[in-house]
Design an enzyme around this catalytic site. Sequence first.
Site, PDB file in Angstrom:
ATOM      1  N   ARG A 106      24.004  -0.771   4.829  1.00 25.30           N
ATOM      2  CA  ARG A 106      22.554  -0.700   4.776  1.00 25.30           C
ATOM      3  C   ARG A 106      22.064   0.122   3.587  1.00 25.30           C
ATOM      4  O   ARG A 106      21.101  -0.258   2.899  1.00 25.30           O
ATOM      5  CB  ARG A 106      22.003  -0.122   6.081  1.00 25.30           C
ATOM      6  CG  ARG A 106      20.493   0.010   6.169  1.00 25.30           C
ATOM      7  CD  ARG A 106      19.708  -1.144   5.573  1.00 25.30           C
ATOM      8  NE  ARG A 106      20.147  -2.453   6.031  1.00 25.30           N
ATOM      9  CZ  ARG A 106      19.915  -3.595   5.395  1.00 25.30           C
ATOM     10  NH1 ARG A 106      19.284  -3.593   4.224  1.00 25.30           N
ATOM     11  NH2 ARG A 106      20.313  -4.733   5.880  1.00 25.30           N
ATOM     12  N   GLU A 203      -8.261   7.971 -21.362  1.00 21.93           N
ATOM     13  CA  GLU A 203      -8.845   6.800 -20.715  1.00 21.93           C
ATOM     14  C   GLU A 203     -10.330   6.721 -21.016  1.00 21.93           C
ATOM     15  O   GLU A 203     -11.041   7.722 -20.940  1.00 21.93           O
ATOM     16  CB  GLU A 203      -8.628   6.899 -19.201  1.00 21.93           C
ATOM     17  CG  GLU A 203      -9.258   5.777 -18.400  1.00 21.93           C
ATOM     18  CD  GLU A 203      -9.124   6.016 -16.908  1.00 21.93           C
ATOM     19  OE1 GLU A 203      -8.131   5.564 -16.331  1.00 21.93           O
ATOM     20  OE2 GLU A 203     -10.012   6.685 -16.332  1.00 21.93           O
ATOM     21  N   ASP A 224     -10.006   1.146 -19.444  1.00 20.30           N
ATOM     22  CA  ASP A 224      -9.995   1.038 -17.989  1.00 20.30           C
ATOM     23  C   ASP A 224     -10.985  -0.007 -17.493  1.00 20.30           C
ATOM     24  O   ASP A 224     -12.203   0.110 -17.708  1.00 20.30           O
ATOM     25  CB  ASP A 224     -10.328   2.403 -17.371  1.00 20.30           C
ATOM     26  CG  ASP A 224     -10.230   2.386 -15.856  1.00 20.30           C
ATOM     27  OD1 ASP A 224      -9.260   1.820 -15.322  1.00 20.30           O
ATOM     28  OD2 ASP A 224     -11.137   2.932 -15.207  1.00 20.30           O
TER      29      ASP A 224
END
Length: 287
Positions: A106, A203, A224
């Site tokens: 796993r 930004e 942005d």
Amino acid sequence: MSAVFDFSPAAIAELARADAARALAEDVGAGDLTAGLVDPARRAVARVLARESAVICGAPWAEAAFAQVDPGLKVRWLVPEGSRCQADQVVLEVEGAARSLLTAERTALNFLQLLSAVATKTATYVEAVRGTRAQIVDTRKTLPGLRLAQKYAVKTGGGTNHRIGLYDAVLIKENHIAAAGGVTAVLRQARDVAARATFVEIEVERLDQLQEALDNGARMVLLDNMDLPMLREAVRINAGRAILEISGGVTLEKLRALAETGVDRISIGTLTKDIKATDFSMRLKEL
């Protein structure tokens, strides 16, 4: 603009060992009660099957999981790291003690399914912008504790890493600008830390902010949530002075059009955040 983690084979191997040790401690704890039902003398070969087409990624992590459970396990990859497998293809064989194979299963598959999913998704986005100048870039929207592993997977899929964390680069966002008193003020402050950062980026949400940033010497600007006409105008205003990056609202459907505006980079949180694990299964055959 390279991130501070060098992603060399030795560094990746050490990272994988640490990640696998943490994951095995979480899963196995004081011992695998169910695998303890199997005769320790029994040997088997385990075959890992991909249920869907994918870019294979995570070999160092899978190998580390098997090795830490039992150094005597022999691992053989049938599909190399970074190569694409087909649906129902066996990608890996591991031979050794059946108990050990069951205990490691796993943890090894968890790493393989996550990192292959990131690499595969990245490869899809990279292919969508092929022929343009745009690079596909990741973000900090990663699983806690597995950021470097996921950024490795982005590179394996053909993408580019953004900053590793808050410590290695400056990314001035809307709230930083507001808190510092505006674009000009925050860029002046950034000059004091620029020597310690791999890059300084700011930004902007409007074209006047872009112009102000460029006037103050910005060399990397994040655009942005701008629409296509605004992005094209941003590229025109920039005229090659700064590296331009797109962020916000990027989808695969819109990706090609965004890239064709002429920007340099497109950062995409979904590469590492919105991931559907690649489907792998492991089957044992007694020797």
